[in-house]
Design a protein around this motif. Structure first.
Motif, PDB file in Angstrom:
ATOM      1  N   HIS A   1       0.842  -1.201   0.000  1.00 17.44           N
ATOM      2  CA  HIS A   1       0.000   0.000   0.000  1.00 17.44           C
ATOM      3  C   HIS A   1       0.881   1.257   0.000  1.00 17.44           C
ATOM      4  O   HIS A   1       0.680   2.168  -0.815  1.00 17.44           O
TER       5      HIS A   1
ATOM      6  N   THR B   1      -4.795   6.014  -5.915  1.00 14.45           N
ATOM      7  CA  THR B   1      -6.009   5.201  -5.957  1.00 14.45           C
ATOM      8  C   THR B   1      -6.064   4.240  -4.770  1.00 14.45           C
ATOM      9  O   THR B   1      -7.148   3.904  -4.310  1.00 14.45           O
ATOM     10  N   ALA B   2      -4.912   3.841  -4.243  1.00 17.20           N
ATOM     11  CA  ALA B   2      -4.890   2.942  -3.084  1.00 17.20           C
ATOM     12  C   ALA B   2      -5.541   3.573  -1.866  1.00 17.20           C
ATOM     13  O   ALA B   2      -6.124   2.886  -1.038  1.00 17.20           O
TER      14      ALA B   2
ATOM     15  N   ASP C   1      -9.251   2.853  -2.177  1.00 19.19           N
ATOM     16  CA  ASP C   1      -9.621   1.504  -2.603  1.00 19.19           C
ATOM     17  C   ASP C   1     -10.740   0.997  -1.695  1.00 19.19           C
ATOM     18  O   ASP C   1     -10.585   0.955  -0.475  1.00 19.19           O
TER      19      ASP C   1
END
Length: 174
Positions: free
Chosen positions: A85, A96-97, A100
């Motif tokens: 991560h 975007t992590a 998520d």
């Protein structure tokens, strides 16, 4: 409404916060990207984040409060996911992590209390200290972890409310 000559960016500057979180309206997207790159290099890159996540979960595994938050006590797997991560966010400069849905779901199965959040931050700080984490980068990182841990606590509280749970301001049962 006046137009700005500074291109909009997606807030990546919040990932590395000099002396706390500051607005980045004065920075261009390329300046923000450079700051994230400099942060990632300065903190030690992937090797640092792997060591940090591993050490953090070693501490969690021996803690008396945090293991209850984890339905599965596969600490090596948790460390790998956390390291991946951080590498995605900082090393690949891919936010975007941070949004998520799987990460949010992972934090929604139980109510995260104020005590959980404070312990999480303390153990992360201890993990960094045990690795002699480089400054000022680690302080910047911990500033962001304070924000991120608050967001995950909010996710868990929203899910608890949806389940019909009631709790006090600190997350303790009512």
């Amino acid at each position: 409404m006046p137009t700005s000559s500074v291109p909009a960016h997606d807030g990546k500057v919040l990932l590395v916060a000099d002396e706390g979180v500051k607005p980045a309206e004065h920075m261009t997207a390329s300046e923000v990207d450079k700051k994230v790159e400099d942060f990632y290099t300065g903190i030690g890159g992937e090797a640092f984040f792997r060591a940090l996540a591993t050490r953090f979960y070693e501490l969690v595994s021996r803690d008396d409060l945090l293991p209850a938050l984890f339905p599965v006590h596969d600490w090596a797997r948790h460390a790998e996911r956390l390291a991946a991560h951080y590498v995605q966010i900082y090393g690949r400069n891919d936010l975007t992590a941070a949004w998520d849905p799987r990460m949010h779901q992972a934090h929604a199965h139980t109510l995260i209390t104020r005590d959980h959040r404070l312990r999480w931050l303390a153990l992360m700080r201890e993990a960094g200290a045990s690795l002699s984490a480089p400054e000022p980068h680690f302080t910047e990182f911990m500033t962001i972890m304070k924000i991120a841990s608050g967001e995950m606590m909010a996710v868990s509280r929203g899910a608890a409310i949806a389940r019909g749970q009631r709790f006090h301001w600190d997350g303790s049962p009512r």
